[in-house]
Design a protein around this motif. Structure first.
Motif, PDB file in Angstrom:
ATOM      1  N   PHE A 192       0.064  68.010  51.873  1.00  0.00           N
ATOM      2  CA  PHE A 192       0.566  66.668  51.538  1.00  0.00           C
ATOM      3  C   PHE A 192      -0.533  65.845  50.873  1.00  0.00           C
ATOM      4  CE2 PHE A 192       1.210  62.216  52.543  1.00  0.00           C
ATOM      5  CZ  PHE A 192       2.552  62.005  52.293  1.00  0.00           C
ATOM      6  N   TYR A 193      -1.718  65.891  51.442  1.00  0.00           N
ATOM      7  CA  TYR A 193      -2.860  65.138  50.905  1.00  0.00           C
ATOM      8  C   TYR A 193      -3.315  65.693  49.562  1.00  0.00           C
ATOM      9  CZ  TYR A 193      -7.846  64.048  50.391  1.00  0.00           C
ATOM     10  OH  TYR A 193      -9.071  63.690  49.881  1.00  0.00           O
ATOM     11  N   PHE A 194      -3.481  67.011  49.491  1.00  0.00           N
ATOM     12  CA  PHE A 194      -4.073  67.622  48.296  1.00  0.00           C
ATOM     13  C   PHE A 194      -3.169  67.469  47.080  1.00  0.00           C
ATOM     14  CE2 PHE A 194      -5.848  71.269  45.845  1.00  0.00           C
ATOM     15  CZ  PHE A 194      -7.196  70.944  45.945  1.00  0.00           C
ATOM     16  N   LEU A 195      -1.848  67.507  47.305  1.00  0.00           N
ATOM     17  CA  LEU A 195      -0.889  67.356  46.216  1.00  0.00           C
ATOM     18  C   LEU A 195      -0.506  65.899  45.967  1.00  0.00           C
ATOM     19  CD1 LEU A 195       1.469  70.377  46.997  1.00  0.00           C
ATOM     20  CD2 LEU A 195      -0.269  70.213  45.206  1.00  0.00           C
ATOM     21  N   ARG A 196      -1.082  65.005  46.754  1.00  0.00           N
ATOM     22  CA  ARG A 196      -0.786  63.565  46.642  1.00  0.00           C
ATOM     23  C   ARG A 196       0.718  63.305  46.710  1.00  0.00           C
ATOM     24  NH1 ARG A 196      -4.676  61.775  41.678  1.00  0.00           N
ATOM     25  NH2 ARG A 196      -3.887  63.724  40.801  1.00  0.00           N
ATOM     26  N   GLU A 197       1.348  63.931  47.694  1.00  0.00           N
ATOM     27  CA  GLU A 197       2.779  63.738  47.883  1.00  0.00           C
ATOM     28  C   GLU A 197       3.064  62.350  48.451  1.00  0.00           C
ATOM     29  OE1 GLU A 197       4.140  66.921  50.333  1.00  0.00           O
ATOM     30  OE2 GLU A 197       3.786  68.459  48.814  1.00  0.00           O
ATOM     31  N   THR A 198       4.285  61.911  48.301  1.00  0.00           N
ATOM     32  CA  THR A 198       4.680  60.591  48.812  1.00  0.00           C
ATOM     33  C   THR A 198       5.827  60.663  49.814  1.00  0.00           C
ATOM     34  OG1 THR A 198       6.160  60.278  46.913  1.00  0.00           O
ATOM     35  CG2 THR A 198       3.906  59.415  46.714  1.00  0.00           C
ATOM     36  N   GLN A 199       6.533  61.788  49.857  1.00  0.00           N
ATOM     37  CA  GLN A 199       7.649  61.951  50.785  1.00  0.00           C
ATOM     38  C   GLN A 199       7.110  62.447  52.120  1.00  0.00           C
ATOM     39  OE1 GLN A 199      10.968  61.396  50.191  1.00  0.00           O
ATOM     40  NE2 GLN A 199      11.703  62.119  52.175  1.00  0.00           N
ATOM     41  N   LEU A 200       7.085  61.560  53.116  1.00  0.00           N
ATOM     42  CA  LEU A 200       6.555  61.919  54.424  1.00  0.00           C
ATOM     43  C   LEU A 200       7.557  62.762  55.212  1.00  0.00           C
ATOM     44  CD1 LEU A 200       5.136  58.418  55.367  1.00  0.00           C
ATOM     45  CD2 LEU A 200       3.749  60.486  55.229  1.00  0.00           C
ATOM     46  N   PRO A 201       7.088  63.713  56.000  1.00  0.00           N
ATOM     47  CA  PRO A 201       8.008  64.400  56.909  1.00  0.00           C
ATOM     48  C   PRO A 201       8.547  63.395  57.922  1.00  0.00           C
ATOM     49  CG  PRO A 201       5.736  64.959  57.437  1.00  0.00           C
ATOM     50  CD  PRO A 201       5.694  64.180  56.160  1.00  0.00           C
ATOM     51  N   PRO A 202       9.807  63.545  58.330  1.00  0.00           N
ATOM     52  CA  PRO A 202      10.446  62.547  59.213  1.00  0.00           C
ATOM     53  C   PRO A 202      10.009  62.716  60.671  1.00  0.00           C
ATOM     54  CG  PRO A 202      11.993  64.284  58.718  1.00  0.00           C
ATOM     55  CD  PRO A 202      10.756  64.599  57.925  1.00  0.00           C
ATOM     56  N   VAL A 203       8.798  62.281  60.960  1.00  0.00           N
ATOM     57  CA  VAL A 203       8.220  62.502  62.290  1.00  0.00           C
ATOM     58  C   VAL A 203       9.041  61.815  63.377  1.00  0.00           C
ATOM     59  CG1 VAL A 203       6.217  61.936  63.731  1.00  0.00           C
ATOM     60  CG2 VAL A 203       5.889  62.950  61.468  1.00  0.00           C
ATOM     61  N   GLN A 204       9.473  60.571  63.138  1.00  0.00           N
ATOM     62  CA  GLN A 204      10.236  59.870  64.171  1.00  0.00           C
ATOM     63  C   GLN A 204      11.556  60.591  64.445  1.00  0.00           C
ATOM     64  OE1 GLN A 204       9.173  57.577  66.146  1.00  0.00           O
ATOM     65  NE2 GLN A 204      11.106  57.450  67.247  1.00  0.00           N
ATOM     66  N   MET A 205      12.185  61.114  63.422  1.00  0.00           N
ATOM     67  CA  MET A 205      13.419  61.879  63.611  1.00  0.00           C
ATOM     68  C   MET A 205      13.157  63.111  64.464  1.00  0.00           C
ATOM     69  SD  MET A 205      15.633  63.955  60.753  1.00  0.00           S
ATOM     70  CE  MET A 205      15.847  62.537  59.679  1.00  0.00           C
ATOM     71  N   LEU A 206      12.044  63.798  64.204  1.00  0.00           N
ATOM     72  CA  LEU A 206      11.703  64.971  64.996  1.00  0.00           C
ATOM     73  C   LEU A 206      11.469  64.589  66.451  1.00  0.00           C
ATOM     74  CD1 LEU A 206       9.324  66.689  62.420  1.00  0.00           C
ATOM     75  CD2 LEU A 206      11.554  67.541  63.152  1.00  0.00           C
ATOM     76  N   ARG A 207      10.798  63.464  66.665  1.00  0.00           N
ATOM     77  CA  ARG A 207      10.600  62.986  68.045  1.00  0.00           C
ATOM     78  C   ARG A 207      11.939  62.725  68.723  1.00  0.00           C
ATOM     79  NH1 ARG A 207       6.538  58.852  65.848  1.00  0.00           N
ATOM     80  NH2 ARG A 207       4.462  59.733  66.243  1.00  0.00           N
ATOM     81  N   GLU A 208      12.806  61.996  68.031  1.00  0.00           N
ATOM     82  CA  GLU A 208      14.080  61.598  68.635  1.00  0.00           C
ATOM     83  C   GLU A 208      14.959  62.801  68.952  1.00  0.00           C
ATOM     84  OE1 GLU A 208      15.585  58.937  65.701  1.00  0.00           O
ATOM     85  OE2 GLU A 208      14.316  57.251  66.334  1.00  0.00           O
ATOM     86  N   GLN A 209      14.860  63.846  68.141  1.00  0.00           N
ATOM     87  CA  GLN A 209      15.678  65.033  68.363  1.00  0.00           C
ATOM     88  C   GLN A 209      15.019  66.031  69.305  1.00  0.00           C
ATOM     89  OE1 GLN A 209      18.834  65.182  67.326  1.00  0.00           O
ATOM     90  NE2 GLN A 209      18.446  63.120  66.523  1.00  0.00           N
ATOM     91  N   GLY A 210      13.780  65.754  69.708  1.00  0.00           N
ATOM     92  CA  GLY A 210      13.093  66.624  70.651  1.00  0.00           C
ATOM     93  C   GLY A 210      12.599  67.930  70.040  1.00  0.00           C
ATOM     94  N   VAL A 211      12.249  67.896  68.747  1.00  0.00           N
ATOM     95  CA  VAL A 211      11.716  69.083  68.082  1.00  0.00           C
ATOM     96  C   VAL A 211      10.201  69.132  68.291  1.00  0.00           C
ATOM     97  CG1 VAL A 211      11.442  70.298  65.884  1.00  0.00           C
ATOM     98  CG2 VAL A 211      13.535  68.985  66.338  1.00  0.00           C
ATOM     99  N   ALA A 212       9.694  70.224  68.803  1.00  0.00           N
ATOM    100  CA  ALA A 212       8.251  70.386  68.997  1.00  0.00           C
ATOM    101  C   ALA A 212       7.554  70.390  67.646  1.00  0.00           C
ATOM    102  CB  ALA A 212       7.955  71.679  69.744  1.00  0.00           C
ATOM    103  N   MET A 213       6.448  69.658  67.537  1.00  0.00           N
ATOM    104  CA  MET A 213       5.713  69.556  66.279  1.00  0.00           C
ATOM    105  C   MET A 213       4.351  70.220  66.407  1.00  0.00           C
ATOM    106  SD  MET A 213       6.547  65.648  64.988  1.00  0.00           S
ATOM    107  CE  MET A 213       6.226  64.875  66.600  1.00  0.00           C
ATOM    108  N   ALA A 214       4.090  71.163  65.529  1.00  0.00           N
ATOM    109  CA  ALA A 214       2.770  71.792  65.424  1.00  0.00           C
ATOM    110  C   ALA A 214       2.083  71.298  64.157  1.00  0.00           C
ATOM    111  CB  ALA A 214       2.899  73.305  65.404  1.00  0.00           C
ATOM    112  N   ILE A 215       0.775  71.494  64.098  1.00  0.00           N
ATOM    113  CA  ILE A 215      -0.028  71.122  62.928  1.00  0.00           C
ATOM    114  C   ILE A 215      -0.862  72.338  62.543  1.00  0.00           C
ATOM    115  CG2 ILE A 215      -1.843  69.590  62.041  1.00  0.00           C
ATOM    116  CD1 ILE A 215      -0.998  67.664  64.352  1.00  0.00           C
ATOM    117  N   ALA A 216      -0.985  72.581  61.246  1.00  0.00           N
ATOM    118  CA  ALA A 216      -1.787  73.715  60.798  1.00  0.00           C
ATOM    119  C   ALA A 216      -2.533  73.349  59.526  1.00  0.00           C
ATOM    120  CB  ALA A 216      -0.900  74.940  60.573  1.00  0.00           C
ATOM    121  N   SER A 217      -3.501  74.190  59.178  1.00  0.00           N
ATOM    122  CA  SER A 217      -4.334  73.909  58.009  1.00  0.00           C
ATOM    123  C   SER A 217      -3.647  74.256  56.698  1.00  0.00           C
ATOM    124  CB  SER A 217      -5.648  74.690  58.101  1.00  0.00           C
ATOM    125  OG  SER A 217      -5.405  76.083  57.941  1.00  0.00           O
ATOM    126  N   ASP A 218      -2.728  75.262  56.717  1.00  0.00           N
ATOM    127  CA  ASP A 218      -2.143  75.793  55.486  1.00  0.00           C
ATOM    128  C   ASP A 218      -3.237  76.268  54.532  1.00  0.00           C
ATOM    129  OD1 ASP A 218      -0.221  76.556  53.654  1.00  0.00           O
ATOM    130  OD2 ASP A 218       0.137  74.545  52.869  1.00  0.00           O
TER     131      ASP A 218
END
Length: 402
Positions: free
Chosen positions: A285-311
């Motif tokens: 997201f940072y390296f490509l200077r993207e602007t569309q954020l992943p919907p983190v609050q939606m993931l929280r509200e739906q109870g989806v586990a969130m992982a983070i990786a380096s890619d």
């Protein structure tokens, strides 16, 4: 023989959530955790060794659950071109992009790929990583996908890290199949996956579901082939557009769907029902200077586990620090430090199918942990770069040099 690790605090991530123990102790034996709790309650024992951790905060070993660490060459010249406003389409038309990495990877020997990947993986290990996933996907034919996967297996054999190998043959269309994407998917499903699975080089199967890669229907063919071979699936989904790839992944009980900037509510609901982990990749997201954020609050509200990786990859996320990804996940995606830590331990383990053995400090789990000389766990996401003073314990043994 039992070992006692004491004079520490523990961020355990036990019970599927952030949890901590002040003035903790850990008993290990045979590479596993035998007991963990307050030091005052530690069992009496004839310990082979007592390890004073000098007030450190102990976390599970970090897990990087999405990398492309094996590749030939690099694409720093393309980075310069993008800074000069040359578009990705123009770079690709000139033979750059994934195609350039495919050429360099095909030209490299197995030993050359091992040597270059080892340097990158060691950088992740110096960040406290004890487990990681590495994908193929820059070979795009049987011989070179096999070569990449053999290197991935060798990395796990030669470095002090647990490595999961993912076949990403459905990453891009190789040049020799230009205009014949269905024929290439035939090759992936009918020859490449069965052969590589038979040779025990594959732990999971991934694909790239996007307009510039493969359609949902083509990805589903790959998933069916993987399912017939008994291999779990993962998916690059919704990075650039909404194709319901993450819903498709959920239908096949995928371990994870990754990127997800353009996912919808229906996608999140499907992932929650299937237990599919959302892997967020702030480096790309940072390296490509993207602007569309992943919907983190939606993931929280739906109870989806969130992982983070380096890619970690040569084109869109040449990231050599998983801790930096923690900071980016907090600053760019607004995760809390506790969510970020869970994202590289507990939830990252689930994204690799290792939730029963890794990712938290609990009795019976593998004794992979890091003792950080920090005042509080939030510092793992706070500091930008550099190496924090730490001790890394893998399978119950302290690593002296990585």
């Amino acid at each position: 023989m039992q070992h006692l690790w004491f004079n520490c605090h523990a961020a355990t991530l036990a019970g599927g959530r952030y949890a901590s123990i002040e003035d903790a102790a850990i008993v290990t034996a045979g590479g596993h955790i035998q007991w963990i709790g307050p030091y005052a309650d530690a069992p009496d024992g004839n310990y082979a060794q007592r390890h004073d951790l000098h007030g450190a905060w102990v976390t599970p070993g970090l897990i990087d659950c999405h990398t492309h660490a094996v590749f030939g060459g690099n694409r720093s010249a393309e980075f310069e071109q993008r800074l000069q406003c040359v578009s990705y389409a123009e770079i690709a038309a000139a033979g750059g992009g994934i195609a350039s990495t495919v050429r360099a990877t095909r030209a490299a020997s197995e030993d050359e790929l091992l040597a270059s990947a080892s340097q990158r993986v060691r950088a992740l290990l110096r960040d406290g990583v004890t487990t990681l996933e590495i994908k193929s996907g820059y070979g795009l034919d049987l011989a070179n996908e096999r070569k990449m996967l053999r290197v991935i297996r060798r990395l796990g054999d030669t470095l002090p890290v647990t490595v999961r190998a993912t076949c990403l043959a459905a990453h891009a269309l190789p040049p020799e199949f230009a205009g014949r994407s269905e024929a290439y998917i035939d090759l992936v499903c009918d020859e490449m996956l069965p052969t590589l699975a038979r040779e025990e080089l594959v732990d999971a199967v991934d694909a790239f579901c996007e307009h510039l890669a493969f359609s949902p229907a083509q990805v589903e063919r790959v998933f069916i082939a993987a399912q017939q071979l008994g291999l779990p699936v993962k998916l690059h989904a919704e990075q650039l557009s909404a194709l319901a790839g993450s819903s498709l992944a959920a239908r096949y009980q995928a371990l994870s769907a990754d990127h997800l900037e353009f996912m919808t509510l229906a996608d999140a609901q499907a992932m929650a029902a299937a237990g599919t982990v959302a892997v967020l990749l702030p480096g790309a997201f940072y390296f490509l200077r993207e602007t569309q954020l992943p919907p983190v609050q939606m993931l929280r509200e739906q109870g989806v586990a969130m992982a983070i990786a380096s890619d970690l990859n040569p084109g869109t996320s040449p990231a050599l620090s998983l801790r930096l990804m923690l900071n980016m996940a907090c600053t760019l995606f607004r995760l809390t430090p506790e969510e970020a830590l869970a994202g590289v331990t507990l939830n990252a383990a689930k994204a690799l199918g290792l939730g029963a053995s890794h990712g938290s400090l609990e009795v019976g789990k593998v004794a992979d942990f890091v003792a950080w000389q920090i005042a509080q766990p939030a510092e793992l996401a706070y500091w930008l770069g550099g190496e924090l003073h730490k001790r890394v314990i893998r399978h119950g043994r302290e690593l002296i040099d990585v």
